[in-house]
Design a protein around this motif. Structure first.
Motif, PDB file in Angstrom:
ATOM      1  N   GLN A 208       4.463   8.007   4.748  1.00  0.00           N
ATOM      2  CA  GLN A 208       3.851   7.099   6.636  1.00  0.00           C
ATOM      3  C   GLN A 208       5.385   7.285   6.839  1.00  0.00           C
ATOM      4  O   GLN A 208       5.902   7.839   8.561  1.00  0.00           O
ATOM      5  N   GLU A 209       5.948   5.943   6.725  1.00  0.00           N
ATOM      6  CA  GLU A 209       7.539   6.018   7.681  1.00  0.00           C
ATOM      7  C   GLU A 209       7.877   7.345   8.104  1.00  0.00           C
ATOM      8  O   GLU A 209       8.832   7.498   9.455  1.00  0.00           O
ATOM      9  N   ALA A 210       7.976   8.047   7.653  1.00  0.00           N
ATOM     10  CA  ALA A 210       9.410   8.781   8.069  1.00  0.00           C
ATOM     11  C   ALA A 210       8.540  10.761   8.955  1.00  0.00           C
ATOM     12  O   ALA A 210       8.313  10.527   9.462  1.00  0.00           O
ATOM     13  N   ALA A 211       6.507  10.163   8.575  1.00  0.00           N
ATOM     14  CA  ALA A 211       6.147  11.191   9.408  1.00  0.00           C
ATOM     15  C   ALA A 211       5.651  10.501  10.650  1.00  0.00           C
ATOM     16  O   ALA A 211       5.961  10.534  12.067  1.00  0.00           O
ATOM     17  N   ARG A 212       5.926   8.768  11.135  1.00  0.00           N
ATOM     18  CA  ARG A 212       5.985   8.620  11.961  1.00  0.00           C
ATOM     19  C   ARG A 212       7.617   8.854  12.737  1.00  0.00           C
ATOM     20  O   ARG A 212       7.685   8.752  14.053  1.00  0.00           O
TER      21      ARG A 212
ATOM     22  N   TRP B  64       7.935  24.881  26.766  1.00  0.00           N
ATOM     23  CA  TRP B  64       6.740  23.957  26.963  1.00  0.00           C
ATOM     24  C   TRP B  64       6.240  23.718  25.464  1.00  0.00           C
ATOM     25  O   TRP B  64       5.642  22.949  25.230  1.00  0.00           O
ATOM     26  N   GLU B  65       5.395  24.618  25.706  1.00  0.00           N
ATOM     27  CA  GLU B  65       3.898  24.865  24.190  1.00  0.00           C
ATOM     28  C   GLU B  65       4.381  24.647  22.921  1.00  0.00           C
ATOM     29  O   GLU B  65       4.042  23.980  22.231  1.00  0.00           O
ATOM     30  N   ASN B  66       5.815  25.397  23.039  1.00  0.00           N
ATOM     31  CA  ASN B  66       6.193  24.913  21.282  1.00  0.00           C
ATOM     32  C   ASN B  66       6.754  23.699  21.145  1.00  0.00           C
ATOM     33  O   ASN B  66       6.098  22.910  20.266  1.00  0.00           O
ATOM     34  N   ALA B  67       6.578  22.746  22.227  1.00  0.00           N
ATOM     35  CA  ALA B  67       7.193  21.251  22.007  1.00  0.00           C
ATOM     36  C   ALA B  67       6.018  21.214  21.929  1.00  0.00           C
ATOM     37  O   ALA B  67       5.623  19.440  21.054  1.00  0.00           O
ATOM     38  N   ARG B  68       4.894  20.796  22.222  1.00  0.00           N
ATOM     39  CA  ARG B  68       3.726  20.181  22.437  1.00  0.00           C
ATOM     40  C   ARG B  68       2.823  20.232  21.047  1.00  0.00           C
ATOM     41  O   ARG B  68       2.183  19.278  20.633  1.00  0.00           O
ATOM     42  N   ASN B  69       3.274  21.769  21.025  1.00  0.00           N
ATOM     43  CA  ASN B  69       2.372  21.492  19.742  1.00  0.00           C
ATOM     44  C   ASN B  69       3.066  21.395  17.666  1.00  0.00           C
ATOM     45  O   ASN B  69       2.040  20.905  17.365  1.00  0.00           O
ATOM     46  N   ALA B  70       4.826  21.503  18.308  1.00  0.00           N
ATOM     47  CA  ALA B  70       5.104  19.944  17.844  1.00  0.00           C
ATOM     48  C   ALA B  70       4.863  19.058  17.340  1.00  0.00           C
ATOM     49  O   ALA B  70       4.857  18.096  16.823  1.00  0.00           O
ATOM     50  N   GLU B  71       4.387  18.400  19.065  1.00  0.00           N
ATOM     51  CA  GLU B  71       4.283  17.068  18.801  1.00  0.00           C
ATOM     52  C   GLU B  71       2.616  17.225  18.089  1.00  0.00           C
ATOM     53  O   GLU B  71       3.161  16.323  17.656  1.00  0.00           O
ATOM     54  N   HIS B  72       1.308  17.612  18.418  1.00  0.00           N
ATOM     55  CA  HIS B  72       0.659  17.888  17.749  1.00  0.00           C
ATOM     56  C   HIS B  72       0.385  17.753  16.757  1.00  0.00           C
ATOM     57  O   HIS B  72       0.147  17.266  16.030  1.00  0.00           O
ATOM     58  N   GLN B  73       1.527  18.772  15.748  1.00  0.00           N
ATOM     59  CA  GLN B  73       1.531  18.940  13.829  1.00  0.00           C
ATOM     60  C   GLN B  73       1.862  17.422  13.687  1.00  0.00           C
ATOM     61  O   GLN B  73       1.494  16.978  12.492  1.00  0.00           O
ATOM     62  N   ALA B  74       2.992  16.867  14.507  1.00  0.00           N
ATOM     63  CA  ALA B  74       3.064  15.504  14.208  1.00  0.00           C
ATOM     64  C   ALA B  74       2.762  14.584  13.876  1.00  0.00           C
ATOM     65  O   ALA B  74       2.272  14.138  12.964  1.00  0.00           O
ATOM     66  N   ALA B  75       1.635  14.364  14.526  1.00  0.00           N
ATOM     67  CA  ALA B  75       0.841  13.556  15.075  1.00  0.00           C
ATOM     68  C   ALA B  75      -0.699  13.157  13.973  1.00  0.00           C
ATOM     69  O   ALA B  75      -0.667  13.167  13.486  1.00  0.00           O
ATOM     70  N   GLN B  76      -0.416  14.762  13.483  1.00  0.00           N
ATOM     71  CA  GLN B  76      -1.804  14.635  12.478  1.00  0.00           C
ATOM     72  C   GLN B  76      -1.261  14.820  11.049  1.00  0.00           C
ATOM     73  O   GLN B  76      -1.013  14.198  10.609  1.00  0.00           O
ATOM     74  N   ALA B  77       0.414  15.522  11.195  1.00  0.00           N
ATOM     75  CA  ALA B  77       1.149  14.364   9.634  1.00  0.00           C
ATOM     76  C   ALA B  77       0.828  13.403   9.659  1.00  0.00           C
ATOM     77  O   ALA B  77       1.061  12.229   8.250  1.00  0.00           O
ATOM     78  N   LEU B  78       1.320  12.406  10.608  1.00  0.00           N
ATOM     79  CA  LEU B  78       1.614  10.739  10.385  1.00  0.00           C
ATOM     80  C   LEU B  78      -0.077  10.526  10.353  1.00  0.00           C
ATOM     81  O   LEU B  78      -0.035   9.649   9.132  1.00  0.00           O
ATOM     82  N   GLN B  79      -1.519  11.247  10.291  1.00  0.00           N
ATOM     83  CA  GLN B  79      -2.893  11.158  10.391  1.00  0.00           C
ATOM     84  C   GLN B  79      -2.723  11.059   8.361  1.00  0.00           C
ATOM     85  O   GLN B  79      -3.904  10.506   7.850  1.00  0.00           O
ATOM     86  N   ARG B  80      -1.968  11.757   8.637  1.00  0.00           N
ATOM     87  CA  ARG B  80      -2.239  12.485   6.988  1.00  0.00           C
ATOM     88  C   ARG B  80      -1.699  11.661   5.740  1.00  0.00           C
ATOM     89  O   ARG B  80      -2.763  11.100   5.075  1.00  0.00           O
ATOM     90  N   ALA B  81      -0.545  11.086   6.426  1.00  0.00           N
ATOM     91  CA  ALA B  81       0.196   9.959   5.593  1.00  0.00           C
ATOM     92  C   ALA B  81      -0.741   9.045   5.253  1.00  0.00           C
ATOM     93  O   ALA B  81      -0.845   8.462   4.396  1.00  0.00           O
ATOM     94  N   THR B  82      -1.280   8.626   7.236  1.00  0.00           N
ATOM     95  CA  THR B  82      -1.400   7.473   6.414  1.00  0.00           C
ATOM     96  C   THR B  82      -3.000   7.220   6.243  1.00  0.00           C
ATOM     97  O   THR B  82      -2.887   5.685   5.300  1.00  0.00           O
ATOM     98  N   ALA B  83      -3.528   8.139   5.978  1.00  0.00           N
ATOM     99  CA  ALA B  83      -4.921   8.317   5.013  1.00  0.00           C
ATOM    100  C   ALA B  83      -4.299   8.496   3.446  1.00  0.00           C
ATOM    101  O   ALA B  83      -5.012   7.371   2.153  1.00  0.00           O
ATOM    102  N   ASP B  84      -3.021   8.686   3.101  1.00  0.00           N
ATOM    103  CA  ASP B  84      -2.732   8.729   1.939  1.00  0.00           C
ATOM    104  C   ASP B  84      -2.437   7.783   1.444  1.00  0.00           C
ATOM    105  O   ASP B  84      -2.808   7.069   0.360  1.00  0.00           O
TER     106      ASP B  84
END
Length: 323
Positions: free
Chosen positions: A150-154, A181-201
């Motif tokens: 979770q800390e790494a995802a954050r 710009w689209e690539n940067a936005r997608n990377a931010e969205h994926q990182a946010a989803q990864a943090l959500q999964r880490a928080t659920a874990d």
């Protein structure tokens, strides 16, 4: 009378004085001998009195053992008779112990039931231990790993979000293309989803830890119940020991071997604590108690040899020593 008859008569008359003197001499010798014997006996008596201590004031004594009842109840067995020889441990009397034995059996039953409960509880503890053994430690390890993820995802999200914000600025200045710009936005969205999964874990790991802790708490409760049962069993055993003492007191045995001098009760009587039942003495442990004059006590000491003469055994002498 002839001449010869005259001579014979004279000779006979001459021998009579000699016979008288001989008799007197024998009587004198006998008298002297008798006096000498008497003097010798008197000297021996004086010598014995001077070197020995005598007493005619003496009696045979023995340690008398009084056997008494230690509990109240009816005598259901008593067949001791005066003069009977008994050995150490022989039964003297049996007081009714039916009620005492019933209570003893009841206590033993309680102990058996408690032991059965302990065995069942121990089996349950072992089963729970096997099923939860190491689960808490594993759950805590998984929680730590989830927290690290979770800390790494954050951190990754913060990085990606910073890059996306920078991409927004660069796009406004037309420095980067829309695709970048689209690539940067997608990377931010994926990182946010990864943090959500880490928080659920992390949440799931915490739940597993709580479940493992609950199992451990249940194991502690079982262990406390086992300790309580052990304390209960100790109390029951103490009551059994006390009750066994009561039962033993109802069975009265001879403390040592000896001869019964007197019995004071009969079978069927009701006795109370302290009541005398029989009087016993040990014929192998006898002594003579003698009264000695104060002026002669100084001649005695421990171990001094003594000779005993008893009226009941005339002509016999028994040896002993002062103790």
């Amino acid at each position: 009378m002839t001449a010869s008859d005259s001579v014979k008569t004279a000779d006979q008359e001459a021998t009579y004085p000699e016979d008288g003197r001989g008799k007197r001499r024998i009587q004198g010798v006998a008298l002297v001998f008798a006096v000498a014997v008497m003097l010798a006996l008197a000297g021996y008596w004086i010598q014995q009195r001077a070197t020995h201590v005598y007493s005619d004031d003496a009696r045979i004594a023995s340690r008398m053992i009084e056997v008494s009842a230690e509990a109240a109840g009816q005598l259901v067995a008593f067949s001791i008779e005066q003069g009977q020889a008994i050995a150490s441990g022989d039964l003297i009397a049996q007081i009714d112990d039916s009620e005492a034995r019933f209570l003893l059996a009841e206590l033993q039953s309680e102990l058996d039931a408690s032991l059965t409960s302990s065995h069942k509880l121990q089996a349950q503890i072992e089963q729970v231990t096997q099923s939860t053994g190491g689960s808490l430690q594993a759950a805590e390890s998984k929680l730590q790993a989830a927290l690290a993820s979770q800390e790494a995802a954050r951190f990754d999200l913060e990085l990606k979000r910073s890059e996306w914000e920078r991409a927004n600025t660069l796009l406004e200045r037309k420095i980067i293309s829309a695709q970048s710009w689209e690539n940067a936005r997608n990377a931010e969205h994926q990182a946010a989803q990864a943090l959500q999964r880490a928080t659920a874990d992390v949440a799931n790991a915490r739940a597993v830890v709580l479940e493992a802790q609950a199992a451990q708490s249940g194991l502690k409760v079982l262990a406390q119940e086992r300790v309580a049962l052990e304390h209960e069993q100790s109390r029951i055993r103490a009551r059994i020991s006390r009750q066994q003492v009561v039962v033993d007191k109802l069975r009265i045995t001879a403390p040592e071997s000896g001869i019964v001098d007197k019995s004071f009760v009969d079978q069927g009587e009701y006795v109370v604590p302290g009541q005398r039942l029989v009087l016993i003495h040990n014929p192998e442990r006898l002594w003579v108690a003698a009264n000695i004059k104060e002026t002669e006590i100084r001649h005695l000491k421990l171990g001094t040899k003594a000779t005993l003469e008893l009226d009941s055994y005339p002509g016999q002498a028994f040896s002993g020593e002062v103790f």
